[in-house]
Every structure is written in structure tokens, then in C-alpha cells.
Motif scaffolding. Structure first.
Motif, PDB file in Angstrom:
ATOM      1  N   LYS A  61       0.829  -1.205   0.000  1.00  0.00           N
ATOM      2  CA  LYS A  61       0.000   0.000   0.000  1.00  0.00           C
ATOM      3  C   LYS A  61       0.867   1.261   0.000  1.00  0.00           C
ATOM      4  O   LYS A  61       0.567   2.222  -0.705  1.00  0.00           O
ATOM      5  N   SER A  62       1.944   1.244   0.763  1.00  0.00           N
ATOM      6  CA  SER A  62       2.808   2.425   0.852  1.00  0.00           C
ATOM      7  C   SER A  62       3.491   2.729  -0.469  1.00  0.00           C
ATOM      8  O   SER A  62       3.553   3.880  -0.896  1.00  0.00           O
ATOM      9  N   TRP A  63       4.001   1.696  -1.127  1.00  0.00           N
ATOM     10  CA  TRP A  63       4.707   1.920  -2.382  1.00  0.00           C
ATOM     11  C   TRP A  63       3.741   2.277  -3.521  1.00  0.00           C
ATOM     12  O   TRP A  63       4.038   3.151  -4.340  1.00  0.00           O
ATOM     13  N   LEU A  64       2.595   1.623  -3.592  1.00  0.00           N
ATOM     14  CA  LEU A  64       1.636   1.971  -4.640  1.00  0.00           C
ATOM     15  C   LEU A  64       1.085   3.385  -4.439  1.00  0.00           C
ATOM     16  O   LEU A  64       0.912   4.138  -5.405  1.00  0.00           O
ATOM     17  N   THR A  65       0.834   3.764  -3.196  1.00  0.00           N
ATOM     18  CA  THR A  65       0.368   5.123  -2.922  1.00  0.00           C
ATOM     19  C   THR A  65       1.460   6.137  -3.241  1.00  0.00           C
ATOM     20  O   THR A  65       1.176   7.217  -3.765  1.00  0.00           O
ATOM     21  N   THR A  66       2.703   5.796  -2.969  1.00  0.00           N
ATOM     22  CA  THR A  66       3.811   6.686  -3.323  1.00  0.00           C
ATOM     23  C   THR A  66       3.891   6.850  -4.835  1.00  0.00           C
ATOM     24  O   THR A  66       4.083   7.967  -5.336  1.00  0.00           O
ATOM     25  N   GLY A  67       3.731   5.762  -5.574  1.00  0.00           N
ATOM     26  CA  GLY A  67       3.717   5.856  -7.037  1.00  0.00           C
ATOM     27  C   GLY A  67       2.584   6.737  -7.528  1.00  0.00           C
ATOM     28  O   GLY A  67       2.765   7.586  -8.411  1.00  0.00           O
ATOM     29  N   ALA A  68       1.390   6.563  -6.947  1.00  0.00           N
ATOM     30  CA  ALA A  68       0.244   7.395  -7.337  1.00  0.00           C
ATOM     31  C   ALA A  68       0.493   8.853  -7.000  1.00  0.00           C
ATOM     32  O   ALA A  68       0.162   9.757  -7.782  1.00  0.00           O
ATOM     33  N   TRP A 174      -1.315  10.115   1.136  1.00  0.00           N
ATOM     34  CA  TRP A 174       0.088   9.728   1.168  1.00  0.00           C
ATOM     35  C   TRP A 174       0.708  10.078   2.518  1.00  0.00           C
ATOM     36  O   TRP A 174       1.433   9.270   3.113  1.00  0.00           O
ATOM     37  N   LEU A 175       0.395  11.266   3.021  1.00  0.00           N
ATOM     38  CA  LEU A 175       0.954  11.696   4.307  1.00  0.00           C
ATOM     39  C   LEU A 175       0.490  10.815   5.465  1.00  0.00           C
ATOM     40  O   LEU A 175       1.265  10.531   6.386  1.00  0.00           O
ATOM     41  N   THR A 176      -0.778  10.387   5.419  1.00  0.00           N
ATOM     42  CA  THR A 176      -1.333   9.601   6.526  1.00  0.00           C
ATOM     43  C   THR A 176      -1.117   8.105   6.365  1.00  0.00           C
ATOM     44  O   THR A 176      -1.546   7.332   7.231  1.00  0.00           O
ATOM     45  N   SER A 177      -0.470   7.692   5.282  1.00  0.00           N
ATOM     46  CA  SER A 177      -0.225   6.265   5.098  1.00  0.00           C
ATOM     47  C   SER A 177       1.241   6.006   4.766  1.00  0.00           C
ATOM     48  O   SER A 177       1.990   5.510   5.603  1.00  0.00           O
ATOM     49  N   SER A 178       1.650   6.346   3.570  1.00  0.00           N
ATOM     50  CA  SER A 178       3.006   6.013   3.120  1.00  0.00           C
ATOM     51  C   SER A 178       4.073   6.703   3.954  1.00  0.00           C
ATOM     52  O   SER A 178       5.015   6.055   4.421  1.00  0.00           O
ATOM     53  N   LEU A 179       3.949   8.008   4.123  1.00  0.00           N
ATOM     54  CA  LEU A 179       4.958   8.716   4.917  1.00  0.00           C
ATOM     55  C   LEU A 179       4.977   8.172   6.338  1.00  0.00           C
ATOM     56  O   LEU A 179       6.040   7.948   6.917  1.00  0.00           O
ATOM     57  N   TRP A 180       3.789   7.928   6.897  1.00  0.00           N
ATOM     58  CA  TRP A 180       3.722   7.337   8.242  1.00  0.00           C
ATOM     59  C   TRP A 180       4.434   5.990   8.255  1.00  0.00           C
ATOM     60  O   TRP A 180       5.228   5.704   9.159  1.00  0.00           O
ATOM     61  N   PHE A 181       4.155   5.134   7.271  1.00  0.00           N
ATOM     62  CA  PHE A 181       4.773   3.814   7.206  1.00  0.00           C
ATOM     63  C   PHE A 181       6.292   3.923   7.103  1.00  0.00           C
ATOM     64  O   PHE A 181       7.025   3.258   7.841  1.00  0.00           O
TER      65      PHE A 181
END
Length: 189
Positions: A61-68, A174-181
Motif C-alpha cells: 500500500k505504501s509503495w503503490l500510494t507513493t507511485g500514485a 500519502w501523508l497519513t499512510s506512506s509517509l507514516w509507514f
């Protein structure tokens, strides 16, 4: 009789017809509400869905959201070029804008599926609550933008506003998921 001449009348702000915007906004709102309701009433399965190649569902989820999110930055840049805010003579900018948006959206689908199906909408932790609400909002505003695209007669601010809202929502996601992760768990594939 009016004291205004024709030149003064032509300078008055024109009323914009917002009727063509009604259907996209209503449908987008319904999508956002439906996702939120489903996320709340659906019993989360806890079952992790993720494409091969990732160490786990959170990493996926973190990497796909970062790509998006990175493709959303391309969206903003290409939109600024298309609207003439950045002067560049790039004949393929429209194609770049469309395809970066399509790919960004496709990247969000497995993430949203996992979030809704495995986890549901959660409101007990502030970060997760904001993330849940932003996810619903993102898909609602994305729907409204896609339905507004082919419509004629919309005010000129419609697509930039809807696109900006979609970008803002995706940035928040992204801030509440990927960056957090990445800052809490660490950078893992």
C-alpha cells in the motif's frame, strides 16, 4: 431606465450556469458516502490482499500510494503547462497528463480494495480517521472530475478545482499512510 451604458453592462460579472456540474457533484458525493458507509458497516476481514513482490500489505500500500502520489505531481505539472501557467511547447503534454492520471488511479485500486475490505473505515485513531475520510473524499472527487470532463458549458474553474481537490486528497492520503509507514516502520519493499 438604467443609468448604465452597454460598455458598463458588458463588464458586469456574468452568471455562470452551474447546472451541468450538478450531476458530477451529486454522483461524486454519492460515491464518497457509499464508500464511507461500506467501510463502516462491512465487517473487516483482516485478510491481506497484495501483489507479489512486496514484503507485506502495508509495504504494498505504501509503495503503490507513493507511485500514485508521484504521478499526481506529474498531473499538477502537466495541468499547469496545459492551462498556460507554465510556458512550454510540449505537444505531448495532454497525453502525459491523461496517462499519468490513468496509471495513478490504477495504482490506488489495490490499496483502496485492501483498505475497505480488510480494514474498513476506522475512526478510533485520528490519523486513521483522517485517512479513511480522505480516501472516501478522493474517490468521490475523482468521480466528479471524470464525469465533468466531457461536459460542455462548465465554468472554467471546474476542472482545476476538482483536480486540485483530488491532488490534495491524494497528498493527504500519502501523508497519513506512506509517509507514516516509511517513518514509523521503515523503508521496505
Amino acid at each position: 431606465m438604467s443609468d448604465m451604458n452597454d460598455t458598463q453592462v458588458s463588464r458586469l460579472p456574468q452568471r455562470q450556469n452551474l447546472a451541468p456540474l450538478l450531476v458530477p457533484l451529486v454522483v461524486g458525493g454519492l460515491v464518497a458516502v457509499a464508500l464511507g458507509l461500506y467501510g463502516r458497516v462491512h465487517a473487516p476481514t483482516g485478510y491481506a490482499v497484495g501483489p507479489a513482490g512486496f514484503s507485506g500489505p502495508l509495504a504494498m500500500k505504501s509503495w503503490l500510494t507513493t507511485g500514485a502520489f508521484l504521478l499526481a505531481l506529474v498531473q499538477v505539472f502537466s495541468a499547469l503547462v496545459m492551462w498556460g501557467k507554465i510556458k512550454m511547447d510540449v505537444p505531448w503534454i495532454g497525453t502525459l497528463h491523461r496517462w499519468s492520471g490513468r496509471i495513478a488511479f490504477v495504482l490506488t485500486i489495490p490499496v483502496a480494495f485492501h483498505c475497505l475490505y480488510a480494514l474498513g473505515a476506522q475512526f478510533d485513531v485520528a490519523r486513521v480517521m483522517v485517512h479513511s475520510l480522505l480516501g472516501c473524499f478522493f474517490y468521490g472527487v475523482f468521480t466528479a472530475k471524470m464525469l465533468a470532463l466531457p461536459r460542455r458549458g462548465l465554468p472554467g474553474w471546474t476542472l482545476p478545482l476538482l483536480g486540485g481537490l483530488a491532488f490534495t486528497a491524494l497528498t493527504g492520503l500519502w501523508l497519513t499512510s506512506s509517509l507514516w509507514f516509511f517513518t514509523t516502520i521503515g523503508v521496505k519493499l
